[in-house]
Design a protein around this motif. Structure first.
Motif, PDB file in Angstrom:
ATOM      1  N   GLU A 153      38.751  42.926  40.474  1.00  0.00           N
ATOM      2  CA  GLU A 153      38.920  44.261  40.714  1.00  0.00           C
ATOM      3  C   GLU A 153      38.745  44.672  42.124  1.00  0.00           C
ATOM      4  O   GLU A 153      39.272  45.723  42.634  1.00  0.00           O
ATOM      5  CB  GLU A 153      37.895  45.170  40.155  1.00  0.00           C
ATOM      6  N   GLN A 155      40.135  43.019  44.149  1.00  0.00           N
ATOM      7  CA  GLN A 155      41.368  42.936  45.048  1.00  0.00           C
ATOM      8  C   GLN A 155      42.618  43.719  44.114  1.00  0.00           C
ATOM      9  O   GLN A 155      43.808  43.681  44.206  1.00  0.00           O
ATOM     10  CB  GLN A 155      41.937  41.487  44.845  1.00  0.00           C
ATOM     11  N   ASP A 156      42.056  44.573  43.308  1.00  0.00           N
ATOM     12  CA  ASP A 156      43.045  45.372  42.455  1.00  0.00           C
ATOM     13  C   ASP A 156      43.633  44.585  41.487  1.00  0.00           C
ATOM     14  O   ASP A 156      44.760  44.817  41.004  1.00  0.00           O
ATOM     15  CB  ASP A 156      43.824  46.404  43.189  1.00  0.00           C
ATOM     16  N   TYR A 157      43.050  43.462  41.187  1.00  0.00           N
ATOM     17  CA  TYR A 157      43.451  42.492  39.914  1.00  0.00           C
ATOM     18  C   TYR A 157      44.825  41.829  40.594  1.00  0.00           C
ATOM     19  O   TYR A 157      45.673  41.271  39.703  1.00  0.00           O
ATOM     20  CB  TYR A 157      43.661  43.065  38.733  1.00  0.00           C
ATOM     21  N   LYS A 158      45.040  41.686  41.888  1.00  0.00           N
ATOM     22  CA  LYS A 158      46.410  41.157  42.422  1.00  0.00           C
ATOM     23  C   LYS A 158      46.117  40.004  43.447  1.00  0.00           C
ATOM     24  O   LYS A 158      45.215  39.808  44.110  1.00  0.00           O
ATOM     25  CB  LYS A 158      47.194  42.083  43.219  1.00  0.00           C
ATOM     26  N   THR A 184      45.545  44.267  32.937  1.00  0.00           N
ATOM     27  CA  THR A 184      44.990  44.978  33.932  1.00  0.00           C
ATOM     28  C   THR A 184      45.813  46.245  34.390  1.00  0.00           C
ATOM     29  O   THR A 184      45.200  47.223  34.823  1.00  0.00           O
ATOM     30  CB  THR A 184      44.637  44.346  35.145  1.00  0.00           C
ATOM     31  N   ALA A 186      47.924  46.399  36.473  1.00  0.00           N
ATOM     32  CA  ALA A 186      48.142  46.137  37.841  1.00  0.00           C
ATOM     33  C   ALA A 186      49.458  46.193  38.528  1.00  0.00           C
ATOM     34  O   ALA A 186      50.353  45.536  37.712  1.00  0.00           O
ATOM     35  CB  ALA A 186      47.423  44.896  38.757  1.00  0.00           C
ATOM     36  N   PRO A 328      39.108  50.514  37.709  1.00  0.00           N
ATOM     37  CA  PRO A 328      40.125  51.042  38.733  1.00  0.00           C
ATOM     38  C   PRO A 328      41.183  51.730  37.853  1.00  0.00           C
ATOM     39  O   PRO A 328      41.505  51.516  36.632  1.00  0.00           O
ATOM     40  CB  PRO A 328      40.599  49.580  39.218  1.00  0.00           C
TER      41      PRO A 328
END
Length: 406
Positions: A153, A155-158, A184, A186, A328
């Motif tokens: 999270e 990394q915003d799941y990226k 996610t 994302a 997020p």
């Protein structure tokens, strides 16, 4: 001394496949409902809307047409292939030909067929995690090896190019890329996609990009998000890129089982040969319904998207009110993927919960709410909640969880 072949009743290849965790959770929730328990299921990624009437009407008409009662080309109806060519140009700006399209029995078959056509034994596929449960199983079935790269999270799941490069070996052949993501939500920006695409090109790899949630991208704080399709943003990849898509999520057609892959003609031809022996053509009535879906306007899609956007705000806000939970805001799809690490390693109502799998079981038993644990997606410590269900059910379900951990 050799063992009796009959002692191993199931092959090692098939015996190693794990049951779909999302479908397992959904089945358990439905079984408990059948027993009379008021279970609210956040497990299945399935829109709660009916398939739009004009699509159903096209299927009814197709049922009465004798031509649809017969075998048709294994790779798909020519009319549907053309509809996909036109839809792909309209929605993403990618120019393809019918020879680059294979119609499959849902997106899952497209994913397996693509990997089967690309991979030889020992080939590695880099799989960003959290990932949808089917990807590693399809890779394994195709003879490949999934190499997981985790983005949490923070990394915003990226995943980043640096992480991908650290995972690359001389056996790496394919990158799996998914945006918007399941589980996610994302969404990668256009610049992030270009950077990853350039890394793929620099290392002479294939990329399989799953675009099943392409129409479910929500506005960010500053308006519409800047994103796009990898082979459009990175045209130099088009000869080494497979796009997977389908009608399931966009048109509320999960049960109709129509997906497709778009890619280089030689790879699509090989995958079509595989399908000719595995299943032959997709059901013609479902293909005719898909033509109606793709040739119609996107007004019904926009109505569903507006509902999902509203539900997204509700579920994220309510989850973040629970102490020990951080969720997020997803940029797309219809999943919330909160970290529940703050609830683990603690005792709740006399029960000590150590893992997110145990937490999901505890919530199901005590609050009668079904969610999928992060273990299913290669990232323990999280839960996935689909918000593709009614507003009232979302509020009631998350309220139950709030009370459980109050």
């Amino acid at each position: 001394m050799t063992s009796n072949p009959r002692e191993r009743r199931v092959s090692q290849r098939i015996g190693a496949i794990a049951e779909s965790a999302t479908l397992k959770v959904d089945a358990k929730a439905k079984a408990l409902k059948a027993e009379g328990r008021p279970v609210i299921g956040f497990g299945a990624g399935e829109p709660d809307f009916p398939t739009p009437d004009y699509i159903v009407d096209a299927a009814v008409e197709a049922c009465r047409e004798p031509r649809n009662h017969r075998y048709t080309p294994a790779g798909g109806l020519p009319e549907l292939k053309q509809a996909i060519v036109d839809k792909t140009r309209r929605d993403s700006g990618l120019e393809v030909t019918p020879a680059q399209v294979l119609i499959t029995n849902g997106g899952k078959q497209a994913i397996y067929a693509a990997f089967a056509a690309m991979l030889d034994p020992g080939d590695e596929v880099i799989v960003p995690a959290p990932y949808w449960t089917t990807y590693p199983e399809a890779i394994q079935l195709a003879g490949g090896t999934a190499v997981e790269v985790l983005a949490d999270e923070t990394q915003d799941y990226k995943v980043t190019v640096e992480q991908l490069e650290a995972a690359r070996t001389e056996r790496t052949k394919v990158l799996l890329f998914v945006s918007p993501s399941n589980p996610t939500g994302a969404v990668y920006t256009a610049d992030e996609i270009r950077a990853i695409g350039q890394w793929v090109e620099d290392n002479d790899l294939w990329v399989l990009t799953d675009e099943i949630y392409e129409h479910l991208v929500y506005d960010g704080p500053d308006g519409p998000q800047d994103t796009g399709s990898m082979p459009v943003l990175c045209p130099f990849l088009q000869d080494n890129c497979v796009v997977v898509n389908g009608v399931a999520k966009t048109y509320a057609m999960t049960g109709w089982r129509v997906g497709w892959m778009v890619g280089p003609a030689d790879l699509v031809k090989a995958a079509t040969n595989l399908q000719s022996h595995a299943t032959s053509n997709v059901a013609n009535v479902a293909q005719r319904a898909a033509i109606a879906a793709l040739e119609g306007d996107l007004s019904a899609v926009e109505e569903m998207k507006a509902a999902f956007a509203r539900r997204r705000e509700t579920i994220v806000s309510m989850l973040n009110e629970i102490e020990g939970v951080y969720c997020p805001t997803p940029g797309g799809a219809f999943y919330a993927y909160p970290s529940v690490k703050g609830l683990l390693g603690r005792e709740h109502d006399g029960v000590r919960v150590e893992t997110s799998a145990e937490l999901a079981e505890f919530i199901l038993e005590r609050a009668e709410v079904a969610a999928v644990p992060g273990e299913a997606f290669g990232s323990p410590g999280y839960l996935r909640f689909s918000y593709a269900l009614g507003d009232d059910d979302i509020v009631e379900g998350i309220t139950r969880i709030q009370k459980l951990f109050a």
